[in-house]
Design an enzyme around this catalytic site. Structure first.
Site, PDB file in Angstrom:
ATOM      1  N   THR A   1       0.802  -1.229   0.000  1.00 30.65           N
ATOM      2  CA  THR A   1       0.000   0.000   0.000  1.00 30.65           C
ATOM      3  C   THR A   1       0.831   1.273   0.000  1.00 30.65           C
ATOM      4  O   THR A   1       1.931   1.310   0.568  1.00 30.65           O
ATOM      5  CB  THR A   1      -0.923   0.015   1.233  1.00 30.65           C
ATOM      6  OG1 THR A   1      -1.436   1.335   1.432  1.00 30.65           O
ATOM      7  CG2 THR A   1      -0.171  -0.369   2.508  1.00 30.65           C
TER       8      THR A   1
ATOM      9  N   GLU B   1       0.235   3.630   1.816  1.00 31.67           N
ATOM     10  CA  GLU B   1       0.366   4.048   3.224  1.00 31.67           C
ATOM     11  C   GLU B   1       1.790   3.837   3.729  1.00 31.67           C
ATOM     12  O   GLU B   1       2.230   4.497   4.670  1.00 31.67           O
ATOM     13  CB  GLU B   1      -0.593   3.243   4.104  1.00 31.67           C
ATOM     14  CG  GLU B   1      -2.005   3.768   4.131  1.00 31.67           C
ATOM     15  CD  GLU B   1      -2.162   5.088   4.879  1.00 31.67           C
ATOM     16  OE1 GLU B   1      -1.663   5.193   6.004  1.00 31.67           O
ATOM     17  OE2 GLU B   1      -2.772   6.004   4.312  1.00 31.67           O
TER      18      GLU B   1
ATOM     19  N   TYR C   1      -1.057  -0.003  10.837  1.00 33.25           N
ATOM     20  CA  TYR C   1      -1.417  -0.666   9.572  1.00 33.25           C
ATOM     21  C   TYR C   1      -0.254  -0.609   8.596  1.00 33.25           C
ATOM     22  O   TYR C   1       0.140  -1.622   8.004  1.00 33.25           O
ATOM     23  CB  TYR C   1      -2.651   0.035   8.973  1.00 33.25           C
ATOM     24  CG  TYR C   1      -2.950  -0.360   7.542  1.00 33.25           C
ATOM     25  CD1 TYR C   1      -3.611  -1.547   7.237  1.00 33.25           C
ATOM     26  CD2 TYR C   1      -2.579   0.471   6.475  1.00 33.25           C
ATOM     27  CE1 TYR C   1      -3.893  -1.896   5.919  1.00 33.25           C
ATOM     28  CE2 TYR C   1      -2.861   0.137   5.158  1.00 33.25           C
ATOM     29  CZ  TYR C   1      -3.513  -1.055   4.880  1.00 33.25           C
ATOM     30  OH  TYR C   1      -3.782  -1.401   3.569  1.00 33.25           O
TER      31      TYR C   1
ATOM     32  N   LYS D   1       1.994  -3.632   7.024  1.00 32.92           N
ATOM     33  CA  LYS D   1       2.067  -3.857   5.575  1.00 32.92           C
ATOM     34  C   LYS D   1       3.514  -3.788   5.077  1.00 32.92           C
ATOM     35  O   LYS D   1       3.907  -4.513   4.169  1.00 32.92           O
ATOM     36  CB  LYS D   1       1.204  -2.826   4.840  1.00 32.92           C
ATOM     37  CG  LYS D   1      -0.292  -3.136   4.884  1.00 32.92           C
ATOM     38  CD  LYS D   1      -0.626  -4.299   3.950  1.00 32.92           C
ATOM     39  CE  LYS D   1      -2.115  -4.553   3.863  1.00 32.92           C
ATOM     40  NZ  LYS D   1      -2.463  -5.627   2.923  1.00 32.92           N
TER      41      LYS D   1
HETATM   42  P1  NAP Z   1     -11.461  -4.918   2.247  1.00 34.33           P
HETATM   43  O1  NAP Z   1     -12.665  -4.592   1.422  1.00 34.33           O
HETATM   44  O2  NAP Z   1     -11.398  -4.463   3.661  1.00 34.33           O
HETATM   45  O3  NAP Z   1     -11.283  -6.503   2.200  1.00 34.33           O
HETATM   46  C1  NAP Z   1     -10.436  -7.179   3.079  1.00 34.33           C
HETATM   47  C2  NAP Z   1     -10.895  -8.626   3.178  1.00 34.33           C
HETATM   48  O4  NAP Z   1     -10.011  -9.348   4.045  1.00 34.33           O
HETATM   49  C3  NAP Z   1     -12.299  -8.800   3.750  1.00 34.33           C
HETATM   50  O5  NAP Z   1     -12.995  -9.674   2.908  1.00 34.33           O
HETATM   51  C4  NAP Z   1     -12.045  -9.439   5.111  1.00 34.33           C
HETATM   52  O6  NAP Z   1     -13.064 -10.298   5.555  1.00 34.33           O
HETATM   53  C5  NAP Z   1     -10.784 -10.250   4.808  1.00 34.33           C
HETATM   54  N1  NAP Z   1     -10.067 -10.675   6.022  1.00 34.33           N
HETATM   55  C6  NAP Z   1      -9.698  -9.896   7.071  1.00 34.33           C
HETATM   56  N2  NAP Z   1      -9.057 -10.646   7.989  1.00 34.33           N
HETATM   57  C7  NAP Z   1      -9.030 -11.920   7.509  1.00 34.33           C
HETATM   58  C8  NAP Z   1      -8.516 -13.144   8.000  1.00 34.33           C
HETATM   59  N3  NAP Z   1      -7.892 -13.221   9.181  1.00 34.33           N
HETATM   60  N4  NAP Z   1      -8.647 -14.267   7.239  1.00 34.33           N
HETATM   61  C9  NAP Z   1      -9.290 -14.213   6.044  1.00 34.33           C
HETATM   62  N5  NAP Z   1      -9.815 -13.079   5.538  1.00 34.33           N
HETATM   63  C10 NAP Z   1      -9.680 -11.945   6.261  1.00 34.33           C
HETATM   64  O7  NAP Z   1     -10.146  -4.379   1.534  1.00 34.33           O
HETATM   65  P2  NAP Z   1      -9.891  -3.971   0.001  1.00 34.33           P
HETATM   66  O8  NAP Z   1     -10.133  -2.508  -0.145  1.00 34.33           O
HETATM   67  O9  NAP Z   1     -10.565  -4.935  -0.889  1.00 34.33           O
HETATM   68  O10 NAP Z   1      -8.307  -4.142  -0.094  1.00 34.33           O
HETATM   69  C11 NAP Z   1      -7.723  -5.382  -0.441  1.00 34.33           C
HETATM   70  C12 NAP Z   1      -6.293  -5.415   0.044  1.00 34.33           C
HETATM   71  O11 NAP Z   1      -5.552  -4.354  -0.533  1.00 34.33           O
HETATM   72  C13 NAP Z   1      -6.130  -5.252   1.554  1.00 34.33           C
HETATM   73  O12 NAP Z   1      -5.034  -6.050   1.932  1.00 34.33           O
HETATM   74  C14 NAP Z   1      -5.790  -3.780   1.729  1.00 34.33           C
HETATM   75  O13 NAP Z   1      -5.049  -3.595   2.912  1.00 34.33           O
HETATM   76  C15 NAP Z   1      -4.967  -3.549   0.479  1.00 34.33           C
HETATM   77  N6  NAP Z   1      -4.995  -2.188  -0.064  1.00 34.33           N
HETATM   78  C16 NAP Z   1      -6.179  -1.574  -0.311  1.00 34.33           C
HETATM   79  C17 NAP Z   1      -6.187  -0.310  -0.882  1.00 34.33           C
HETATM   80  C18 NAP Z   1      -7.480   0.408  -1.174  1.00 34.33           C
HETATM   81  O14 NAP Z   1      -7.435   1.627  -1.374  1.00 34.33           O
HETATM   82  N7  NAP Z   1      -8.604  -0.286  -1.272  1.00 34.33           N
HETATM   83  C19 NAP Z   1      -4.977   0.321  -1.216  1.00 34.33           C
HETATM   84  C20 NAP Z   1      -3.780  -0.348  -0.960  1.00 34.33           C
HETATM   85  C21 NAP Z   1      -3.803  -1.612  -0.410  1.00 34.33           C
HETATM   86  P3  NAP Z   1     -14.358  -9.734   6.368  1.00 34.33           P
HETATM   87  O15 NAP Z   1     -15.295  -9.261   5.293  1.00 34.33           O
HETATM   88  O16 NAP Z   1     -14.812 -10.918   7.123  1.00 34.33           O
HETATM   89  O17 NAP Z   1     -13.862  -8.619   7.244  1.00 34.33           O
HETATM   90  O1  G4F Z   2     -10.687   6.458   3.424  1.00 30.74           O
HETATM   91  P1  G4F Z   2      -9.607   6.359   4.421  1.00 30.74           P
HETATM   92  O2  G4F Z   2      -9.933   5.658   5.688  1.00 30.74           O
HETATM   93  O3  G4F Z   2      -8.381   5.691   3.658  1.00 30.74           O
HETATM   94  P2  G4F Z   2      -6.817   5.627   3.989  1.00 30.74           P
HETATM   95  O4  G4F Z   2      -6.547   5.886   5.405  1.00 30.74           O
HETATM   96  O5  G4F Z   2      -6.126   6.474   2.991  1.00 30.74           O
HETATM   97  O6  G4F Z   2      -6.518   4.080   3.725  1.00 30.74           O
HETATM   98  C1  G4F Z   2      -6.999   3.417   2.561  1.00 30.74           C
HETATM   99  O7  G4F Z   2      -6.051   3.565   1.527  1.00 30.74           O
HETATM  100  C2  G4F Z   2      -4.790   2.924   1.771  1.00 30.74           C
HETATM  101  C3  G4F Z   2      -3.908   3.197   0.546  1.00 30.74           C
HETATM  102  O8  G4F Z   2      -3.265   4.423   0.697  1.00 30.74           O
HETATM  103  C4  G4F Z   2      -5.025   1.440   1.979  1.00 30.74           C
HETATM  104  F1  G4F Z   2      -3.840   0.825   2.170  1.00 30.74           F
HETATM  105  C5  G4F Z   2      -5.924   1.225   3.162  1.00 30.74           C
HETATM  106  O9  G4F Z   2      -6.209  -0.173   3.292  1.00 30.74           O
HETATM  107  C6  G4F Z   2      -7.252   1.952   2.912  1.00 30.74           C
HETATM  108  O10 G4F Z   2      -7.904   1.331   1.848  1.00 30.74           O
HETATM  109  O11 G4F Z   2      -9.075   7.812   4.785  1.00 30.74           O
HETATM  110  C7  G4F Z   2      -8.654   8.723   3.776  1.00 30.74           C
HETATM  111  C8  G4F Z   2      -8.412  10.093   4.404  1.00 30.74           C
HETATM  112  C9  G4F Z   2      -7.519  10.053   5.646  1.00 30.74           C
HETATM  113  O12 G4F Z   2      -6.628  11.110   5.589  1.00 30.74           O
HETATM  114  C10 G4F Z   2      -8.489  10.259   6.815  1.00 30.74           C
HETATM  115  O13 G4F Z   2      -7.909  10.893   7.946  1.00 30.74           O
HETATM  116  O14 G4F Z   2      -9.672  10.611   4.852  1.00 30.74           O
HETATM  117  C11 G4F Z   2      -9.509  11.163   6.143  1.00 30.74           C
HETATM  118  N1  G4F Z   2     -10.822  11.170   6.807  1.00 30.74           N
HETATM  119  C12 G4F Z   2     -11.497  12.297   7.181  1.00 30.74           C
HETATM  120  N2  G4F Z   2     -12.644  11.961   7.785  1.00 30.74           N
HETATM  121  C13 G4F Z   2     -11.558  10.099   7.158  1.00 30.74           C
HETATM  122  C14 G4F Z   2     -12.713  10.601   7.777  1.00 30.74           C
HETATM  123  N3  G4F Z   2     -11.354   8.767   6.996  1.00 30.74           N
HETATM  124  C15 G4F Z   2     -12.311   7.925   7.449  1.00 30.74           C
HETATM  125  N4  G4F Z   2     -12.141   6.591   7.258  1.00 30.74           N
HETATM  126  N5  G4F Z   2     -13.453   8.379   8.078  1.00 30.74           N
HETATM  127  C16 G4F Z   2     -13.695   9.708   8.259  1.00 30.74           C
HETATM  128  O15 G4F Z   2     -14.714  10.087   8.825  1.00 30.74           O
END
Ligand code: NAP
Ligand code: G4F
Length: 371
Positions: A127, A129, A156, A160
């Site tokens: 990520t 992050e 987190y 990662k």
């Molecule tokens: P997500 O919607 O939160 O999906 C994560 C999945 O992992 C959920 O299905 C969750 O199951 C499952 N999980 C959690 N703990 C587990 C365990 N112990 N054993 C088996 N399954 C488990 O996340 P996403 O947005 O699709 O992201 C996919 C991956 O990319 C994650 O690793 C995230 O950290 C990474 N990532 C995401 C972003 C982004 O912007 N979306 C960016 C960079 C990296 P439950 O439904 O039961 O909770």
């Molecule tokens: O939507 P966020 O929670 O995403 P964040 O923290 O960027 O993380 C996501 O992206 C990462 C990749 O860069 C992934 F690795 C990670 O798994 C996840 O998918 O927050 C985005 C921004 C932050 O700066 C947070 O402080 O939005 C700001 N924010 C402001 N108000 C909020 C809120 N975030 C959340 N979740 N909820 C709020 O009410």
């Protein structure tokens, strides 16, 4: 024979899109989902459950015996490890749990591949992050690329990063085909509801119908002035609530910048990484950045509201102890080597999310009224 891919976190946002893509490409997909006491949580993959090439398997990635058993049973060609405790804010409250899932999980896969199935290709969901506070600068442009140093700002991101380094070590030490996608934020209509983009669009979807209801109660003979008086007393009454019936949208830091793309584009990049001749890590991003404030403006514009401020409350509960202020990915490497580029723009992303949440709120309202 179909290729076999294991997708962890299959019922998450990315897992659902990636499974669709792999099924389209003729794979057999073994989707891992951890045990849950209810059938809820399958919404994103319901449409795949009857596909003969899709197998839903119960497995927790923190259980090494369980992970090992998967290799004996399915001998996968590819593993995409998407499962994680993926919420940055939550990781401050549950740091040990976050480390357990986000570090131990990938280690279990790497060990099984090393011992049981060394030809299996492995993708790890790293990520942006991990860059945390750090960026490089050229002229006025601040950006991150594969070689930018990591300065993580949350449990987190630390977890990662540990997994990211572990992949490198297994690749270098044992010659495994293991690689990481350093993905910047990607969202969609299927995004979890406690990430900021979806939190905003879900609120707007529900608010839109509530506002229409208020509008429809106005009488034809009311003047513009009457209307403004009525709507502002309904909408803005109270100190921090729109009305007793409709709470304002409560958010934290609006100034953070994120490089937001659409998840559908990003799963294609994951697939491409595992089709290369050599395993390498890639930054995947749109190379555009917007603040949370920009996202709000764009999303409220979708329902004709130019100024979101009267509808939003800044709530310290949603601030993080440590913040990542600026993310903008440089994707030169991915464009050149993977031939990948994003297709869905920021504006399309916001529009799709808002429209989908307006539809979802309409359906919920209809269901409620038919009870
Ligand atoms: P997500 O919607 O939160 O999906 C994560 C999945 O992992 C959920 O299905 C969750 O199951 C499952 N999980 C959690 N703990 C587990 C365990 N112990 N054993 C088996 N399954 C488990 O996340 P996403 O947005 O699709 O992201 C996919 C991956 O990319 C994650 O690793 C995230 O950290 C990474 N990532 C995401 C972003 C982004 O912007 N979306 C960016 C960079 C990296 P439950 O439904 O039961 O909770
Ligand atoms: O939507 P966020 O929670 O995403 P964040 O923290 O960027 O993380 C996501 O992206 C990462 C990749 O860069 C992934 F690795 C990670 O798994 C996840 O998918 O927050 C985005 C921004 C932050 O700066 C947070 O402080 O939005 C700001 N924010 C402001 N108000 C909020 C809120 N975030 C959340 N979740 N909820 C709020 O009410």
């Amino acid at each position: 024979m179909n290729k076999v891919a294991i997708v962890t976190g299959v019922n998450g946002q990315d897992g659902s899109y990636l499974s669709e893509l792999l099924l389209e490409k003729g794979y057999t997909v073994v989707g891992l989902r951890r045990r849950s006491s209810s059938e809820k949580g399958l919404e994103r993959i319901e449409h795949l459950l009857n596909n003969k090439n899709f197998k839903l398997v119960e497995a927790d990635i923190t259980d090494s015996g369980c992970v090992n058993g998967l290799f004996q049973e399915f001998m996968p060609d590819e593993v995409y490890n998407l499962a994680a405790q993926s919420h940055v804010g939550t990781s401050f409250k549950q740091p040990s749990y976050t480390c357990q899932v986000n570090i131990q999980g990938p280690i279990n896969f790497l060990e099984s591949i090393r011992l049981v199935s060394p030809s299996t290709k492995f993708y790890q969901a790293s990520t942006s992050e991990m860059f945390g506070k750090n960026y490089e600068q050229m002229g006025n442009t601040k950006y991150q690329r594969e070689t930018t140093a990591f300065v993580p700002q949350s449990p987190y991101a630390v977890a990662k990063l540990a997994a990211h380094e572990m992949v490198r070590i297994y690749r270098d030490s044992y010659g495994l085909f293991a690689c990481c996608g350093i993905l910047f934020n990607h969202e969609s209509e299927r995004r979890g509801e406690n990430f900021v983009t979806r939190k905003i669009t879900k609120w707007i979807g529900e608010f839109y119908h509530w506002k229409n209801q208020i509008d429809s109660q106005l009488h034809d003979n009311e003047t513009d002035n009457d209307y403004i008086l009525k709507i502002s007393s309904e909408l803005l009454g109270g100190d921090n609530r729109v009305t007793e019936k409709f709470p304002k949208l409560r958010l934290g830091n609006l100034n953070a910048h994120r490089d937001w793309g659409h998840a559908q584009d990003y799963v294609d990049a994951m697939y491409r990484m595992l089709q290369q001749n050599t395993p390498e890590d890639y930054v995947i991003a749109t190379s555009e950045t917007y603040s949370v404030r920009d996202f709000l403006t764009e999303a409220f514009n979708e329902i004709g509201i130019k100024n979101f401020e009267p509808y939003v409350v800044i709530d310290p509960e949603f601030y993080r102890p440590c913040e990542v202020d600026w993310l903008l990915g440089n994707t030169t490497k991915a464009r050149k080597q993977l031939g990948w580029r994003p297709k869905i723009t920021f504006q399309e992303l916001v529009q799709r999310m808002v429209r989908s949440d307006i539809d979802a709120a309409r359906k919920t309202k209809l269901e409620r009224s038919s009870i």
